[in-house]
Motif scaffolding. Structure first.
Motif, PDB file in Angstrom:
ATOM      1  N   PRO A 190       0.801  -1.226   0.000  1.00 19.74           N
ATOM      2  CA  PRO A 190       0.000   0.000   0.000  1.00 19.74           C
ATOM      3  C   PRO A 190       0.832   1.273   0.000  1.00 19.74           C
ATOM      4  O   PRO A 190       0.454   2.259  -0.633  1.00 19.74           O
ATOM      5  CB  PRO A 190      -0.832  -0.137   1.282  1.00 19.74           C
ATOM      6  CG  PRO A 190      -0.948  -1.602   1.506  1.00 19.74           C
ATOM      7  CD  PRO A 190       0.368  -2.178   1.043  1.00 19.74           C
ATOM      8  N   ALA A 191       1.964   1.271   0.702  1.00 24.91           N
ATOM      9  CA  ALA A 191       2.779   2.483   0.777  1.00 24.91           C
ATOM     10  C   ALA A 191       3.297   2.916  -0.594  1.00 24.91           C
ATOM     11  O   ALA A 191       3.638   4.088  -0.789  1.00 24.91           O
ATOM     12  CB  ALA A 191       3.947   2.274   1.736  1.00 24.91           C
ATOM     13  N   PHE A 192       3.379   1.977  -1.533  1.00 23.07           N
ATOM     14  CA  PHE A 192       3.883   2.296  -2.875  1.00 23.07           C
ATOM     15  C   PHE A 192       2.740   2.369  -3.899  1.00 23.07           C
ATOM     16  O   PHE A 192       2.971   2.236  -5.098  1.00 23.07           O
ATOM     17  CB  PHE A 192       4.934   1.270  -3.292  1.00 23.07           C
ATOM     18  CG  PHE A 192       6.169   1.325  -2.438  1.00 23.07           C
ATOM     19  CD1 PHE A 192       7.226   2.150  -2.784  1.00 23.07           C
ATOM     20  CD2 PHE A 192       6.257   0.580  -1.274  1.00 23.07           C
ATOM     21  CE1 PHE A 192       8.366   2.228  -1.986  1.00 23.07           C
ATOM     22  CE2 PHE A 192       7.382   0.654  -0.460  1.00 23.07           C
ATOM     23  CZ  PHE A 192       8.440   1.479  -0.813  1.00 23.07           C
ATOM     24  N   SER A 193       1.528   2.583  -3.413  1.00 21.94           N
ATOM     25  CA  SER A 193       0.367   2.676  -4.297  1.00 21.94           C
ATOM     26  C   SER A 193       0.501   3.849  -5.253  1.00 21.94           C
ATOM     27  O   SER A 193       1.124   4.872  -4.953  1.00 21.94           O
ATOM     28  CB  SER A 193      -0.909   2.875  -3.464  1.00 21.94           C
ATOM     29  OG  SER A 193      -1.173   1.748  -2.659  1.00 21.94           O
ATOM     30  N   MET A 194      -0.143   3.712  -6.404  1.00 20.72           N
ATOM     31  CA  MET A 194      -0.205   4.812  -7.366  1.00 20.72           C
ATOM     32  C   MET A 194      -1.349   5.752  -6.977  1.00 20.72           C
ATOM     33  O   MET A 194      -2.483   5.305  -6.755  1.00 20.72           O
ATOM     34  CB  MET A 194      -0.420   4.265  -8.770  1.00 20.72           C
ATOM     35  CG  MET A 194       0.760   3.457  -9.317  1.00 20.72           C
ATOM     36  SD  MET A 194       2.262   4.459  -9.592  1.00 20.72           S
ATOM     37  CE  MET A 194       3.251   4.009  -8.172  1.00 20.72           C
ATOM     38  N   GLN A 195      -1.055   7.036  -6.881  1.00 19.30           N
ATOM     39  CA  GLN A 195      -2.037   8.030  -6.476  1.00 19.30           C
ATOM     40  C   GLN A 195      -2.148   9.099  -7.566  1.00 19.30           C
ATOM     41  O   GLN A 195      -1.196   9.338  -8.312  1.00 19.30           O
ATOM     42  CB  GLN A 195      -1.625   8.636  -5.134  1.00 19.30           C
ATOM     43  CG  GLN A 195      -1.338   7.559  -4.070  1.00 19.30           C
ATOM     44  CD  GLN A 195      -1.242   8.110  -2.658  1.00 19.30           C
ATOM     45  OE1 GLN A 195      -2.094   8.873  -2.226  1.00 19.30           O
ATOM     46  NE2 GLN A 195      -0.215   7.709  -1.932  1.00 19.30           N
ATOM     47  N   SER A 196      -3.291   9.718  -7.655  1.00 24.54           N
ATOM     48  CA  SER A 196      -3.541  10.676  -8.732  1.00 24.54           C
ATOM     49  C   SER A 196      -2.569  11.851  -8.667  1.00 24.54           C
ATOM     50  O   SER A 196      -2.569  12.605  -7.672  1.00 24.54           O
ATOM     51  CB  SER A 196      -4.971  11.218  -8.629  1.00 24.54           C
ATOM     52  OG  SER A 196      -5.114  12.369  -9.441  1.00 24.54           O
ATOM     53  N   PRO A 197      -1.765  12.063  -9.703  1.00 22.37           N
ATOM     54  CA  PRO A 197      -0.868  13.230  -9.694  1.00 22.37           C
ATOM     55  C   PRO A 197      -1.637  14.538  -9.575  1.00 22.37           C
ATOM     56  O   PRO A 197      -1.168  15.490  -8.943  1.00 22.37           O
ATOM     57  CB  PRO A 197      -0.155  13.122 -11.047  1.00 22.37           C
ATOM     58  CG  PRO A 197      -0.227  11.682 -11.409  1.00 22.37           C
ATOM     59  CD  PRO A 197      -1.549  11.216 -10.882  1.00 22.37           C
ATOM     60  N   THR A 198      -2.835  14.592 -10.180  1.00 18.14           N
ATOM     61  CA  THR A 198      -3.649  15.806 -10.094  1.00 18.14           C
ATOM     62  C   THR A 198      -4.019  16.108  -8.645  1.00 18.14           C
ATOM     63  O   THR A 198      -3.861  17.240  -8.162  1.00 18.14           O
ATOM     64  CB  THR A 198      -4.937  15.639 -10.921  1.00 18.14           C
ATOM     65  OG1 THR A 198      -4.589  15.321 -12.271  1.00 18.14           O
ATOM     66  CG2 THR A 198      -5.768  16.915 -10.900  1.00 18.14           C
ATOM     67  N   ALA A 199      -4.503  15.095  -7.937  1.00 20.50           N
ATOM     68  CA  ALA A 199      -4.910  15.296  -6.541  1.00 20.50           C
ATOM     69  C   ALA A 199      -3.699  15.536  -5.640  1.00 20.50           C
ATOM     70  O   ALA A 199      -3.775  16.339  -4.700  1.00 20.50           O
ATOM     71  CB  ALA A 199      -5.694  14.073  -6.056  1.00 20.50           C
ATOM     72  N   LEU A 200      -2.580  14.859  -5.923  1.00 11.83           N
ATOM     73  CA  LEU A 200      -1.377  15.077  -5.111  1.00 11.83           C
ATOM     74  C   LEU A 200      -0.946  16.534  -5.178  1.00 11.83           C
ATOM     75  O   LEU A 200      -0.576  17.141  -4.169  1.00 11.83           O
ATOM     76  CB  LEU A 200      -0.244  14.171  -5.600  1.00 11.83           C
ATOM     77  CG  LEU A 200      -0.404  12.656  -5.360  1.00 11.83           C
ATOM     78  CD1 LEU A 200       0.699  11.889  -6.091  1.00 11.83           C
ATOM     79  CD2 LEU A 200      -0.365  12.319  -3.876  1.00 11.83           C
ATOM     80  N   ASP A 201      -1.007  17.123  -6.395  1.00 15.64           N
ATOM     81  CA  ASP A 201      -0.623  18.531  -6.552  1.00 15.64           C
ATOM     82  C   ASP A 201      -1.674  19.458  -5.951  1.00 15.64           C
ATOM     83  O   ASP A 201      -1.345  20.407  -5.224  1.00 15.64           O
ATOM     84  CB  ASP A 201      -0.447  18.864  -8.038  1.00 15.64           C
ATOM     85  CG  ASP A 201       0.805  18.225  -8.624  1.00 15.64           C
ATOM     86  OD1 ASP A 201       1.702  17.843  -7.837  1.00 15.64           O
ATOM     87  OD2 ASP A 201       0.884  18.099  -9.857  1.00 15.64           O
ATOM     88  N   LYS A 202      -2.943  19.190  -6.274  1.00 14.45           N
ATOM     89  CA  LYS A 202      -4.024  20.097  -5.854  1.00 14.45           C
ATOM     90  C   LYS A 202      -4.114  20.218  -4.335  1.00 14.45           C
ATOM     91  O   LYS A 202      -4.339  21.310  -3.805  1.00 14.45           O
ATOM     92  CB  LYS A 202      -5.361  19.586  -6.415  1.00 14.45           C
ATOM     93  CG  LYS A 202      -6.549  20.471  -6.078  1.00 14.45           C
ATOM     94  CD  LYS A 202      -7.821  19.935  -6.746  1.00 14.45           C
ATOM     95  CE  LYS A 202      -9.026  20.810  -6.431  1.00 14.45           C
ATOM     96  NZ  LYS A 202     -10.255  20.282  -7.086  1.00 14.45           N
ATOM     97  N   TYR A 203      -3.928  19.087  -3.636  1.00  8.22           N
ATOM     98  CA  TYR A 203      -4.086  19.101  -2.187  1.00  8.22           C
ATOM     99  C   TYR A 203      -2.751  19.011  -1.451  1.00  8.22           C
ATOM    100  O   TYR A 203      -2.692  18.629  -0.295  1.00  8.22           O
ATOM    101  CB  TYR A 203      -5.033  17.965  -1.768  1.00  8.22           C
ATOM    102  CG  TYR A 203      -6.410  18.127  -2.369  1.00  8.22           C
ATOM    103  CD1 TYR A 203      -7.265  19.130  -1.928  1.00  8.22           C
ATOM    104  CD2 TYR A 203      -6.839  17.297  -3.401  1.00  8.22           C
ATOM    105  CE1 TYR A 203      -8.526  19.287  -2.498  1.00  8.22           C
ATOM    106  CE2 TYR A 203      -8.100  17.453  -3.980  1.00  8.22           C
ATOM    107  CZ  TYR A 203      -8.927  18.454  -3.518  1.00  8.22           C
ATOM    108  OH  TYR A 203     -10.181  18.621  -4.086  1.00  8.22           O
ATOM    109  N   LYS A 204      -1.680  19.385  -2.176  1.00 10.41           N
ATOM    110  CA  LYS A 204      -0.349  19.564  -1.577  1.00 10.41           C
ATOM    111  C   LYS A 204       0.062  18.372  -0.714  1.00 10.41           C
ATOM    112  O   LYS A 204       0.361  18.508   0.479  1.00 10.41           O
ATOM    113  CB  LYS A 204      -0.319  20.862  -0.762  1.00 10.41           C
ATOM    114  CG  LYS A 204      -0.677  22.097  -1.599  1.00 10.41           C
ATOM    115  CD  LYS A 204      -0.558  23.366  -0.785  1.00 10.41           C
ATOM    116  CE  LYS A 204      -1.029  24.589  -1.575  1.00 10.41           C
ATOM    117  NZ  LYS A 204      -0.385  24.734  -2.890  1.00 10.41           N
ATOM    118  N   ALA A 205       0.078  17.214  -1.344  1.00 12.10           N
ATOM    119  CA  ALA A 205       0.306  15.965  -0.617  1.00 12.10           C
ATOM    120  C   ALA A 205       1.655  15.908   0.086  1.00 12.10           C
ATOM    121  O   ALA A 205       1.797  15.210   1.097  1.00 12.10           O
ATOM    122  CB  ALA A 205       0.179  14.785  -1.584  1.00 12.10           C
TER     123      ALA A 205
END
Length: 556
Positions: A190-205
């Motif tokens: 799970p720690a290496f899951s693929m996450q939405s680049p759009t959401a990562l940027d938008k919500y300052k992950a």
């Protein structure tokens, strides 16, 4: 499995997976495997979780309760065949290592979108790896899985990860510094899951901050997790202690969701979870008390997983200088009556541990014998070390049950009583599991603490490497004179391609750990259970606790 060109490194992992598949795969009962409930596709599955997720961003997580929620929403490049530790395709359909094992080429599934509509492709994969590798100081503390397995950030000396290249939209190349038994299984965690680049940027992950002994997570990790998995995030109601996920109708995987909604009700108290199942307010829960197993097996669908875990007592000599002396660490071990602890506090099938890994893992040393309960010898060793009557602070978690630790307070009390019987003064340090316990113990803040590990996949590195590869990690092995040698030996063993030679090296390391180093005290291995009501079927129990709850068939 659609793996191409099974080169040596792949063969090594595959052989290990097959070993576990044979030894530790879960057996589905007839009632749960098929038939039974017909399934209502508009149904809600209410599941009683034993603890709260620490974060909704799995990259910053290291605990099972966070991963349980993440596994329903996210996918990695690889995954695991249900009910086994066998590596399987997920967002990657195949993978090919180079002849030197340092370059891995992944072919990606096409037509996949993240929950927010962002396309999943090679660019998205590389943006995820760039994000994981580019952490600020707080992120480097919080992302334990990356640090433990990749060994650093931003091109640091010794870092395993070397770069990601999008060769075309559906082909990605990942370079690593050396061959490793971790690949490709690591990419299914799970720690290496693929996450939405759009959401990562938008919500300052990546905007994580340290605060006191914990972290302040950014908006992404609190309320906006976006993956490609079968269920989508809807809400985390911290007041009412529920996490709600809803079906992803656009899910591109083979196992389509069979329920409309999945609600995790966070119920730390095991008795309360049992009562909730009996009352029908939840449809299933994890980690039932072993004393309840016979009744649950009769009245509900009880599934018992293989014992693919280790309960251990971590020690940190940097926090408590008394622990620098091997005789003190040995005395603490001899003073614990583990036979009695296993017999009275753990389920049938549990066993006393002789090393930091379960028997099914290659590299397990059969010649090692358990430290016997010997309070007289413990007193003698404390006297020889000049530490008779010493004091120690023992940490234990509250508001949680774990697969290897059904009742933390009872295990704490048993060890406390054993230690006090040899003259050691014990100061209790209880702390909520998701309220600082995990982060503080894993960041080396505790002198002595109860912790455990359920295997992520079947390699010795997943156990020993996770505990000890970071010299500044939870047990701060780098503070010992032998620490640097130990860490290097672990890295060297992980890179051995020949399976027999690698297993032999780990057997030697296990002997050194238990007879020369003893940085912590392995306690036991236990078979954890999971239970559902008679109205629920279709969920395959996993030795990795990787249950696909979205496949539940709920008859209501």
């Amino acid at each position: 499995m659609a793996v191409t060109k099974p080169a040596a490194a792949v063969a090594l992992v595959a052989a290990s997976a097959l070993t576990l598949s044979a030894c530790a795969s879960s057996k589905r009962s007839d009632s749960n495997a098929s038939g039974g409930a017909k399934g209502n596709t508009n149904a809600t599955l209410n599941f009683g979780a034993a603890g709260a997720p620490g974060t909704l961003d799995p990259f910053y997580a290291s605990d099972g309760e966070t991963f349980r929620v993440s596994r329903q929403m996210f996918q990695g490049l690889t995954g695991f065949k249900p009910g086994t530790a066998e590596v399987a395709p997920a967002l990657a359909t195949s993978w090919t290592p180079s002849s030197d094992g340092k370059t891995w080429t992944f072919k990606l599934k096409t037509g996949v979108k993240f929950h927010d509509g962002t396309p999943f492709n090679a660019d998205a994969v590389c943006k995820n790896f760039k994000r994981m590798d580019s952490q600020n100081a707080a992120g480097q503390q919080a992302s334990e899985y990356w640090l433990t397995n990749m060994g650093g950030y931003n091109g640091a000396k010794g870092e395993l990860y070397q770069g990601c290249t999008a060769k075309d939209a559906s082909t990605v190349e990942i370079k690593i510094a050396r061959p490793t038994s971790k690949f490709p299984a690591l990419l299914g965690l799970p720690a290496f899951s693929m996450q939405s680049p759009t959401a990562l940027d938008k919500y300052k992950a990546n905007d994580i901050k340290a605060q006191g002994e914990g972290f302040v997570y950014p908006a992404y990790a609190n309320a906006h997790p976006v993956g490609t998995g079968p269920m989508k995030f809807q809400a985390y109601d911290k007041t009412n202690k529920t996490v709600t996920l809803v079906r992803n109708d656009d899910y591109a995987g083979d196992e389509k969701p069979t329920i409309a909604k999945l609600v995790f009700q966070i119920i730390p108290d095991e008795t309360a979870r049992k009562q909730a199942l009996s009352a029908g307010t939840i449809d299933g829960y994890d980690l039932p008390n072993p004393v309840d197993w016979p009744a649950l097996k009769k009245d509900d669908n009880l599934e018992i997983r293989p014992a693919f875990n280790i309960l251990y007592l971590g020690l940190n000599s940097k926090v408590d200088p008394n622990l620098k002396d091997l005789k003190v660490r040995q005395a603490l071990y001899y003073a614990i009556n583990r036979d009695q602890l296993v017999k009275s506090l753990l389920p049938s099938g549990a066993s006393v541990a002789t090393q930091f890994m379960p028997k099914t893992v290659a590299g397990y040393n059969d010649s090692l014998q358990p430290y016997k309960y010997d309070p007289a010898k413990a007193k003698q060793l404390l006297s020889e070390a000049g530490k008779s009557g010493m004091s120690i602070t023992l940490w234990y978690p509250t508001e949680v049950s774990r697969p290897y630790m059904p009742a933390p307070d009872k295990i704490f009390n048993a060890i406390k009583a054993n230690w006090e019987a040899v003259g050691i003064k014990v100061t209790p340090k209880p702390l909520p599991w998701a309220g600082g316990y995990v982060t503080q113990t894993q960041n080396g803040k505790a002198s002595a603490y109860l912790m455990g590990w359920t295997g992520d996949y079947d390699t010795p590195d997943n156990f020993l490497g996770s505990f000890f590869s970071d010299p500044k990690g939870q047990m701060t092995v780098g503070a010992y004179p032998w620490g640097a040698t130990f860490v290097k030996d672990l890295s060297d063993a992980d890179s051995i391609v020949d399976e027999s030679a690698r297993a032999a090296k780990y057997e030697t390391i296990n002997k050194q750990v238990m007879e020369q180093y003893l940085p912590g005290l392995p306690i036991s291995s236990s078979p954890p259970a999971i239970v559902f009501s008679k109205k629920v079927s279709g969920v395959t129990p996993s030795p990795l606790t990787d249950e696909h709850l979205w496949t539940a068939k709920v008859d209501k």
